[in-house]
Design a protein around this motif. Structure first.
Motif, PDB file in Angstrom:
ATOM      1  N   THR A 243       1.092  -1.353  -0.299  1.00  0.00           N
ATOM      2  CA  THR A 243       0.145   0.170   0.643  1.00  0.00           C
ATOM      3  C   THR A 243       1.107   1.491   0.373  1.00  0.00           C
ATOM      4  OG1 THR A 243       0.238  -0.365   2.208  1.00  0.00           O
ATOM      5  CG2 THR A 243      -1.628  -1.026   1.311  1.00  0.00           C
ATOM      6  N   ARG A 265      -4.672 -10.369   0.371  1.00  0.00           N
ATOM      7  CA  ARG A 265      -4.324  -9.598   0.633  1.00  0.00           C
ATOM      8  C   ARG A 265      -3.428 -10.516   1.586  1.00  0.00           C
ATOM      9  NH1 ARG A 265      -0.718  -5.995   2.245  1.00  0.00           N
ATOM     10  NH2 ARG A 265      -1.162  -4.443   2.938  1.00  0.00           N
ATOM     11  N   LEU A 314      12.476   6.971  -0.444  1.00  0.00           N
ATOM     12  CA  LEU A 314      11.862   6.128  -1.273  1.00  0.00           C
ATOM     13  C   LEU A 314      10.721   5.821  -0.899  1.00  0.00           C
ATOM     14  CD1 LEU A 314      11.677   2.431  -1.306  1.00  0.00           C
ATOM     15  CD2 LEU A 314      11.346   2.349   0.955  1.00  0.00           C
TER      16      LEU A 314
END
Ligand SMILES: NC(=O)c1ccc[n+]([C@@H]2O[C@H](COP(=O)([O-])OP(=O)(O)OC[C@H]3O[C@@H](n4cnc5c(N)ncnc54)[C@H](OP(=O)(O)O)[C@@H]3O)[C@@H](O)[C@H]2O)c1
Length: 327
Positions: A243, A265, A314
């Motif tokens: 996510t 998931r 990141l």
């Protein structure tokens, strides 16, 4: 013993990260003391720093030493802990790795082949084990499979592209810039879609002659998940494995009905919880690395004290290869 650690005393952005001196107890009966040599920076560390993302990323008590994995050397095994002897090079998936030394459950230590450098382990052990279960066990890809991977030039994307192509799949990637498209093409992707300028679902339907992908590996979440349902084939699987743009949140289950879409998931933890499965997964990854099937670029090696900079890179979408932290 005392060690240096990157900790948070409150949840928040990279500015919440502090370099602290912390006291580590002697290793318990089932633990070993590991001197970390190359610490991985993974998206899970960002979720951990930010606070509660639910599931395996539910907020932990503070203050907290960040991190989920590292390469290192066993310095002291706990009494009767079993596991590899002092001096063994190991990798591990486990908490509190942003530190000079970490106490690790002995059962979680993975002895490392000589041929694989510490920084490659730091950059790729967690990502490689994830790619292993995604491509070989959760939705086993094979010759003829069409797999769509979001963020194809990111750390996970590089491994999925190369490994998936080696397994015979046709790999299609999405990326956020033309420069990233070039990188994805050099790492296993047959076709690359820039979702900054193109509608990726329309493009994937064109690329698959209106059929859709057999499987979609989505590490982006909020910004990509629902649109992914528009370019999966009937009875295909959408794997929401990350996510980076935010949690997917609630959605109407009816969106799956007309194509019988399977959505999952997953978390790496469930796929390496069994020690035998973990060992087999590590063996498969090490073989893929040693044979050169997966190339493993490293963007940078930063001192542990500069961990906040690594997080900014990141989450700022600036990386096209992993960064490792060196204590
Ligand atoms: N479930 C599991 O078992 C498991 C295990 C390991 C990792 N993961 C997941 O894998 C994903 C990738 O991890 P990684 O560490 O290798 O990171 P990464 O792919 O190197 O970085 C994330 C990428 O996501 C893309 N992105 C799109 N929208 C974004 C946004 N709003 N903010 C930030 N990035 C955005 C960016 O690429 P573009 O610029 O090309 O869009 C960025 O480079 C993460 O979601 C992580 O949680 C899951």
């Amino acid at each position: 013993m005392r060690t240096t650690a990157i900790r948070i005393h409150r949840h928040g952005g990279p500015e919440a990260m502090r370099l602290d001196q912390v006291e580590l107890p002697d290793p318990g009966p089932q633990e070993a003391l590991v001197r970390n040599t190359a610490i991985g920076v993974n998206y899970a560390d960002i979720y951990e720093r930010e606070g509660d993302h639910g599931g395996p990323h539910t907020a932990k008590p503070l203050p907290l030493t960040l991190g989920h994995m590292a390469a290192g050397v066993v310095e002291a095994p706990g009494e009767g802990a079993g596991g590899p002897p002092v001096g063994t090079r190991v990798g591990y998936i486990g908490g509190g790795s942003y530190a000079g030394h970490t106490l690790v459950p002995a059962s979680r230590l993975i002895p490392l082949p000589d041929a694989i450098p510490d920084e490659v382990v730091g950059g790729y052990l967690l990502r490689g084990l994830t790619a292993e279960y995604l491509l070989r066990r959760l939705f086993p890809v094979k010759a003829g499979t069409v797999a769509l991977v979001h963020a194809a030039a990111g750390g996970m994307g590089l491994v999925l592209g190369q490994w998936g192509a080696a397994l015979g799949a046709r790999m299609i990637g999405t990326v956020g810039s033309p420069a990233k498209a070039e990188i994805a093409r050099a790492h296993g992707y047959d076709a690359v879609v820039d979702y900054g300028t193109e509608d990726f679902a329309e493009r994937v339907m064109e690329l698959t002659d209106g059929r859709g992908a057999d499987v979609i590996y989505d590490g982006i979440g909020k910004a990509a998940f629902l649109k992914s349902l528009d370019c999966i084939r009937p009875r295909g699987m959408v794997v929401s494995y990350g996510t980076a743009s935010g949690n997917v949140g609630e959605f109407d289950l009816q969106r799956l009905h007309s194509k019988s879409i399977v959505v999952t998931r997953p978390t790496l933890r469930s796929w390496i919880a069994d020690p035998q499965e973990a060992e087999a997964a590590a063996r498969a990854l090490f073989e893929a690395l040693e044979s050169g099937l997966i190339r493993t670029p490293i963007a940078d090696r930063l001192p542990l004290a500069r961990a906040a900079e690594a997080h900014r890179l990141l989450e700022g979408r600036a990386l096209t290869a992993p960064v490792v932290l060196v204590p």
